[in-house]
Design a protein around this motif. Sequence first.
Motif, short mmCIF file in Angstrom:
data_model
loop_
_atom_site.label_atom_id
_atom_site.label_comp_id
_atom_site.label_asym_id
_atom_site.label_seq_id
_atom_site.Cartn_x
_atom_site.Cartn_y
_atom_site.Cartn_z
N UNK A 177 0.83 -1.20 0.00
CA UNK A 177 0.00 0.00 0.00
C UNK A 177 0.86 1.25 0.00
N UNK A 178 1.92 1.23 0.78
CA UNK A 178 2.82 2.37 0.86
C UNK A 178 3.50 2.66 -0.47
N UNK A 179 3.91 1.62 -1.17
CA UNK A 179 4.63 1.78 -2.44
C UNK A 179 3.71 2.07 -3.62
N UNK A 180 2.47 1.58 -3.58
CA UNK A 180 1.56 1.79 -4.71
C UNK A 180 0.59 2.95 -4.49
N UNK A 181 0.39 3.34 -3.23
CA UNK A 181 -0.59 4.38 -2.93
C UNK A 181 -2.02 3.88 -2.97
N UNK A 182 -2.19 2.56 -2.96
CA UNK A 182 -3.52 1.96 -3.04
C UNK A 182 -3.88 1.29 -1.72
N UNK A 183 -5.19 1.17 -1.47
CA UNK A 183 -5.66 0.43 -0.31
C UNK A 183 -5.49 -1.06 -0.53
N UNK A 184 -5.48 -1.81 0.57
CA UNK A 184 -5.31 -3.25 0.52
C UNK A 184 -6.29 -3.93 -0.42
#
Length: 73
Positions: free
Chosen positions: A59-66
């Motif tokens: 999530x931190x690297x993609x900026x997406x939620x789980x």
Amino acid sequence: MAGKLNILFITADQWRGECLSALGHEMVKTPNLDALAADGVLFKRHYANAVPCGPSRASLHTGMYLQNHRSGT
């Protein structure tokens, strides 16, 4: 036009964030990380948006939620 910025994004696993001498830990000595923190950006308060560490880093690297990057399934 300005040149591109070089960004080094470090994520660590299996150790607590306050275990840095840059954050005042009395016993742990981390001189190399302290030098990076002094010359760059140090996030003193970081919160994860997923409980397992792997999906949280995704999530931190993609900026997406789980539920969107589906690393936890």
